[in-house]
Design a protein around this motif. Structure first.
Motif: not given
Length: 394
Positions: A179-183, A209-213
């Motif tokens: 999850h990304l906590s904010d923008a 909403t997310h960082l994808v790796l």
């Protein structure tokens, strides 16, 4: 403000659009476009960004009138700049409810030219809003999103598209999401995390909403089951105290959309199935993916939760903890002695509670069928409780 307005893009690139390009939403022509995305999957919420010009043939909503009505308000709330439709494939005309809502929300709907492909349109729009130095990064991000969100399913096509964006692919990957906590914030190209990802040939992008790796198989083998170094790098860069990472099983390149869904599921269920665990693997989820489907089916979840209602009501009236006792008892293999030890209670006290639980539920706790139903009901209850708490925090 960065980017280019919808009106200026139409003036500068008229050949990308039909002869009558603005089909509705004229009040939003001053919206600024800062990026281009493609919508050919049902759940666009996962990856939309403010400032997107969204291209579509309408494939994902062609047979769903309700989705057609939901789309424009959703895009407007997300801050998407405009929707650019390529008609004559799945829609001869843009549906009237979408036209009406577009005007209501001052959200532009444009009609694309039949002559140009998505990739040509994207390239020309990006050339208007990006410098040459940053164009490469956007092309790579577009490739990764198109791949992971399922636009290309054939391995040969995926390899060809990767080569066009100078991306070297491994044959198999696991997908990790957090999850990304904010923008969303673009990763700093000179930062330690990006260097670490690049050195390990880990591809990455951010959604709303997310960082994808995308973790190559060779990296997964080297990192081991805990992914400690990756977690530390993510934690250091994003400064999120309770960060969890959901990771899929390793899969072939053509199966990345499913792996992405599995990683999201592991992240969503991690708070229930593995609370406090920083890296949650999809194969750890056990029965929880099935329970997630059950909990999404309203009638099934209502039926299961109704089994526990008398116990919940009894606890509320008598300030007791019978529901927790039942959950612990089943987790201890229906062993009263183990339950007493786990709960730091006297054995006789636990037996009394179990007797009361049987009376309240009118179910024999030693019966395997009853235990199965109670296991399901308790797990669905935990999952729904976790969802309620996370939705309150967000």
């Amino acid at each position: 403000m960065v980017g280019i307005t919808v009106q200026k893009l139409i003036v500068r690139k008229p050949h990308l659009f039909s002869a009558d390009p603005v089909r509705a939403g004229h009040g939003g022509l001053t919206n600024h476009i800062t990026n281009v995305n493609v919508m050919e999957v049902p759940d666009v919420n996962q990856w939309l960004r403010k400032g997107d010009l969204l291209l579509t043939t309408g494939y994902s909503i062609k047979d769903d009138p309700e989705a057609q009505e939901r789309l424009i308000p959703t895009l407007a709330r997300k801050g998407v700049s405009a929707l650019a439709f390529k008609t004559r494939r799945y829609f001869d005309e843009i549906p009237e409810p979408m036209i009406r809502l577009s005007n209501e929300y001052d959200f532009p709907i444009l009609e694309l030219s039949q002559t140009f492909s998505y990739s040509q349109t994207i390239s020309e729009v990006l050339l208007e809003i990006l410098s040459e130095n940053s164009l490469n990064r956007y092309r790579k991000e577009h490739f990764l999103k198109s791949w992971i969100f399922g636009e290309w399913k054939d391995p040969g096509t995926i390899s060809m598209q990767a080569a066009l964006t100078d991306i070297r692919l491994s044959s198999r990957y696991a997908v990790a999401v957090t999850h990304l906590s904010d923008a969303p914030k673009q990763l700093n190209a000179s930062g330690s995390l990006v260097k670490y990802l690049d050195n390990n040939r880990i591809h990455y992008f951010e959604t709303a909403t997310h960082l994808v790796l995308l973790l190559p198989e060779s990296y997964c083998i080297q990192a081991g089951p805990s992914f400690d170094e990756l977690w530390e790098m993510l934690h250091r860069d994003y400064h999120i105290g309770d960060m969890q990472v959901g990771i899929s099983s390793i899969a072939e390149t053509e199966h990345m959309p499913k792996a992405y869904g599995d990683a999201l599921e592991a992240l969503e269920l991690g708070g229930v199935a593995a609370p406090g665990q920083r890296v949650v693997r999809h194969e750890q989820m056990g029965v929880y993916p099935l329970l997630r489907l059950l909990s999404d089916h309203e009638k099934i979840s209502e039926r299961l939760l109704s089994i526990l209602e008398p116990l919940v009501e009894y606890d509320r009236k008598h300030q007791s903890h019978l529901l927790h006792t039942l959950e612990t008892y089943l987790r201890c293999g229906a062993n009263a002695k183990e339950t007493a030890k786990t709960m730091f209670c006297h054995y006789n006290s636990i037996n009394n509670r179990l007797e009361r639980i049987q009376q309240v539920l009118d179910m024999p706790l030693k019966d395997p069928e009853a235990q199965f139903q109670l296991h399901l009901a308790l797990k669905v209850n935990r999952l729904l409780e976790y969802r309620r708490k996370t939705s309150m925090r967000s």
